[in-house]
Design a protein around this motif. Structure first.
Motif: not given
Length: 247
Positions: A112-127
């Motif tokens: 789902x869009x919200x799930x993927x957006x939250x996931x990608x935000x965390x991936x970017x923040x912790x990269x």
């Protein structure tokens, strides 16, 4: 002596993968809905990451949601997706504090869009974090992954970017979602079942397998350390003989 003190820090597995099984059965045994087991399973993920951080593991991959899981009852899938969003959002500060980098593998386009957006935000923040890399296998299927890799290579052959004879194991592995991630040295499956369940079939070719009857919500630091101690008492030959390894 505690279990962590028994672990040889010089011979740790570089990458541990876990099939987190038993959430539903754990909840059912307590007269609860399956979603309750999934909620408690999030705690176990946190504890596993903390344990991995303490001993200095490089990679920890958890089988979070398979492509086959989309076939579960709709209410359970919705609950899982909502739990995933909440958990990622809540755990991001701890991941940053513990220097954990988040990655994800699988057919993320189905999320789902919200799930993927939250996931990608965390991936970017912790990269930029340099500690344990936590890999979430989401909407993941090893057969799907292998077929997609074959399609990409076939397309490159068709457009004459490569020749059929150019295809090697290394080139094929570069088309997988785990590109850049070392193959697991150790696979742990909780919940008492002893099968791979369409998980990292290519990558597990020479992994050591460890099965435990402990349901995932009960999995804590000592359970991870027990598995690693078992791994450290095994001889990994990669097709060679014991005598060859001594030479």
């Amino acid at each position: 002596m505690s279990l962590i003190d028994k672990i040889d820090k010089e011979h740790l597995p570089r990458h541990v993968a876990i099939i987190m099984d038993g959430n539903g059965r754990w909840a059912k045994a307590r007269g609860k809905e399956r979603s309750y087991g999934h909620q408690e399973g999030v705690v176990s993920v946190r504890k596993a990451v903390e344990a991995a951080t303490k001993i200095g593991l490089n990679y920890l991959t958890v089988y979070t949601f398979s492509t086959e899981n989309w076939n579960r009852p709709e209410e359970e899938v919705i609950a899982l997706m909502n739990l995933l969003v909440t958990a990622i959002h809540r755990e991001t500060p701890d991941l940053m504090r513990n220097n954990v980098r988040l990655k994800a593998i699988g057919d993320l386009s189905r999320l789902p869009e919200q799930t993927n957006r939250t996931l990608q935000d965390c991936i970017r923040e912790t990269s930029a974090n340099t500690g344990v890399t936590l890999v979430l296998a989401l909407s993941y299927s090893s057969r799907w992954e292998i077929v997609e890799a074959a399609k990409r290579l076939a397309a490159q052959v068709e457009t004459k970017k490569i020749k059929v004879e150019d295809i090697t194991e290394e080139l094929f592995a570069d088309q997988l979602t785990t590109r850049g991630i070392p193959d697991p040295d150790l696979l742990i499956r909780t919940g008492g079942e002893q099968r791979i369940s369409n998980f990292l079939l290519w990558q597990l070719s020479y992994s050591e397998l460890y099965f435990t009857d402990v349901f995932w919500p009960d999995f804590r630091e000592d359970e991870l350390y027990e598995a690693i101690l078992s791994y450290q008492h095994r001889e990994r030959r990669f097709g060679q003989t014991s005598e060859q390894l001594i030479l």
